[in-house]
Scaffold this motif. Sequence first.
Motif, PDB file in Angstrom:
ATOM      1  N   UNK A   1       4.209  15.317   0.859  1.00 29.86           N
ATOM      2  CA  UNK A   1       3.063  15.214   1.766  1.00 29.86           C
ATOM      3  C   UNK A   1       1.808  14.775   1.016  1.00 29.86           C
ATOM      4  N   UNK A   2       1.627  15.292  -0.174  1.00 29.92           N
ATOM      5  CA  UNK A   2       0.461  14.910  -0.971  1.00 29.92           C
ATOM      6  C   UNK A   2       0.503  13.419  -1.302  1.00 29.92           C
ATOM      7  N   UNK A   3       1.667  12.923  -1.671  1.00 28.17           N
ATOM      8  CA  UNK A   3       1.796  11.505  -1.991  1.00 28.17           C
ATOM      9  C   UNK A   3       1.490  10.641  -0.771  1.00 28.17           C
ATOM     10  N   UNK A   4       2.005  11.043   0.394  1.00 28.62           N
ATOM     11  CA  UNK A   4       1.727  10.289   1.619  1.00 28.62           C
ATOM     12  C   UNK A   4       0.243  10.331   1.962  1.00 28.62           C
ATOM     13  N   UNK A   5      -0.382  11.476   1.766  1.00 29.43           N
ATOM     14  CA  UNK A   5      -1.813  11.608   2.053  1.00 29.43           C
ATOM     15  C   UNK A   5      -2.644  10.720   1.127  1.00 29.43           C
ATOM     16  N   UNK A   6      -2.287  10.703  -0.140  1.00 26.30           N
ATOM     17  CA  UNK A   6      -3.018   9.862  -1.092  1.00 26.30           C
ATOM     18  C   UNK A   6      -2.868   8.388  -0.713  1.00 26.30           C
ATOM     19  N   UNK A   7      -1.667   7.958  -0.360  1.00 26.89           N
ATOM     20  CA  UNK A   7      -1.462   6.566   0.071  1.00 26.89           C
ATOM     21  C   UNK A   7      -2.311   6.253   1.299  1.00 26.89           C
ATOM     22  N   UNK A   8      -2.337   7.176   2.237  1.00 30.00           N
ATOM     23  CA  UNK A   8      -3.120   6.968   3.455  1.00 30.00           C
ATOM     24  C   UNK A   8      -4.601   6.865   3.128  1.00 30.00           C
ATOM     25  N   UNK A   9      -5.082   7.732   2.239  1.00 28.63           N
ATOM     26  CA  UNK A   9      -6.494   7.724   1.876  1.00 28.63           C
ATOM     27  C   UNK A   9      -6.868   6.431   1.156  1.00 28.63           C
ATOM     28  N   UNK A  10      -6.003   5.964   0.262  1.00 31.10           N
ATOM     29  CA  UNK A  10      -6.278   4.710  -0.449  1.00 31.10           C
ATOM     30  C   UNK A  10      -6.299   3.548   0.546  1.00 31.10           C
ATOM     31  N   UNK A  11      -5.337   3.531   1.455  1.00 31.05           N
ATOM     32  CA  UNK A  11      -5.306   2.474   2.467  1.00 31.05           C
ATOM     33  C   UNK A  11      -6.556   2.479   3.332  1.00 31.05           C
ATOM     34  N   UNK A  12      -6.996   3.660   3.720  1.00 27.01           N
ATOM     35  CA  UNK A  12      -8.207   3.782   4.525  1.00 27.01           C
ATOM     36  C   UNK A  12      -9.434   3.319   3.746  1.00 27.01           C
ATOM     37  N   UNK A  13      -9.521   3.700   2.488  1.00 30.10           N
ATOM     38  CA  UNK A  13     -10.659   3.297   1.655  1.00 30.10           C
ATOM     39  C   UNK A  13     -10.686   1.782   1.473  1.00 30.10           C
ATOM     40  N   UNK A  14      -9.522   1.178   1.243  1.00 29.02           N
ATOM     41  CA  UNK A  14      -9.472  -0.274   1.082  1.00 29.02           C
ATOM     42  C   UNK A  14      -9.847  -0.985   2.382  1.00 29.02           C
ATOM     43  N   UNK A  15      -9.386  -0.456   3.498  1.00 24.85           N
ATOM     44  CA  UNK A  15      -9.741  -1.042   4.795  1.00 24.85           C
ATOM     45  C   UNK A  15     -11.238  -0.950   5.034  1.00 24.85           C
ATOM     46  N   UNK A  16     -11.811   0.206   4.766  1.00 24.57           N
ATOM     47  CA  UNK A  16     -13.258   0.379   4.949  1.00 24.57           C
ATOM     48  C   UNK A  16     -14.031  -0.559   4.032  1.00 24.57           C
ATOM     49  N   UNK A  17     -13.579  -0.703   2.808  1.00 20.43           N
ATOM     50  CA  UNK A  17     -14.236  -1.614   1.871  1.00 20.43           C
ATOM     51  C   UNK A  17     -14.155  -3.047   2.387  1.00 20.43           C
ATOM     52  N   UNK A  18     -12.998  -3.433   2.890  1.00 18.04           N
ATOM     53  CA  UNK A  18     -12.831  -4.770   3.450  1.00 18.04           C
ATOM     54  C   UNK A  18     -13.755  -5.021   4.625  1.00 18.04           C
ATOM     55  N   UNK A  19     -13.915  -4.028   5.465  1.00 18.23           N
ATOM     56  CA  UNK A  19     -14.814  -4.161   6.621  1.00 18.23           C
ATOM     57  C   UNK A  19     -16.259  -4.330   6.163  1.00 18.23           C
TER      58      UNK A  19
END
Length: 92
Positions: A57-75
């Motif tokens: 679960x921690x690994x999935x959460x970290x992946x999700x957080x990184x994906x969200x951060x990259x998306x926000x940065x892209x926006x």
Amino acid sequence: MLDTLTLARELKDAGIEPQQADAITHVVQQAAEHADPATRADLDTLRAEVRAELAALEARLIKWMIGTALTATGIVVAAGTAFVVAVFRALG
């Protein structure tokens, strides 16, 4: 070990009919005999399984957080670029 005689007497002393007290005592005795209590090994196995699940679960959460951060940065970058382009068009 379950003391069925004492249990039956306590139930009868509490006002339960003798037949009901005997039936309750029998059911409790059967449950105690067929119980499958957890052992130390069972608890250790469960603990290991829970830890493994938490790690997944921690690994999935970290992946999700990184994906969200990259998306926000892209926006933010896209919005900034659009703003700069709009400013240059307005000036030029």
